[in-house]
Write a protein that holds these residues in place. Structure first.
Motif: not given
Ligand code: HEM
Length: 125
Positions: A18-31
């Motif tokens: 779930m941390g992965l979804a919040a952390f890497v998920g938002t990074i992917v959207l921004a990138d």
């Protein structure tokens, strides 16, 4: 193994994901936004991004400490931690430039971290 045959390890690993979804998920959207995709501004998601990172660091260390011998002998875990350090350094340095190169590098590094982490279970020796 400390948490063997208990529900605690799968619960901790689920929180890690779930941390992965919040952390890497938002990074992917921004990138992807930096690379020109039609994605709304993600600045307001920064608190989610860094809360996700904190959750991943705490749950990751907890899982690691539950069986250090296993992970220290797991080649996929070594690759994951090496890539993780590179991805975090790039995240807090190069990526702040918000260039297309930095966004592409960030996407490549975090994808590699996730692939190496997923492989941990398949590389027990
Ligand atoms: C912050 C970025 C991180 C990312 C993106 C990440 C990603 C992942 C992923 C995708 C998994 C696999 C989940 C699954 O198979 O269900 C995983 C598992 C795991 N992670 Fe992380 N992780 C991170 C940080 C950490 C840290 C800092 C540590 C500890 C030093 C750690 C230790 C572990 C361990 C021990 C597992 C369980 C492997 C297993 O037994 O299958 N992670 N991580």
């Amino acid at each position: 193994m400390l948490l063997e045959n208990t529900w605690l390890f799968p619960v901790i690993e689920s929180i890690h994901v779930m941390g992965l979804a919040a952390f890497v998920g938002t990074i992917v959207l921004a990138d992807l936004r930096t690379l020109g995709f039609q994605i709304p501004d993600t600045q307001q998601l920064k608190p989610w991004m860094h809360s996700g990172l904190a959750v991943m660091l705490v749950t990751g260390v907890a899982m690691f400490l539950s069986d250090t011998a296993r992970y220290l002998h797991n080649p996929a875990f070594h690759v994951k931690v090496t890539l993780l350090v590179l991805a975090l350094v790039a995240h807090f340095t190069l990526r702040r430039s918000e260039t297309r190169f930095a966004a592409a590098l960030s996407l490549a590094l975090w994808t590699s971290v996730v692939l190496a982490a997923r492989a941990i279970a398949d590389f027990d020796v």
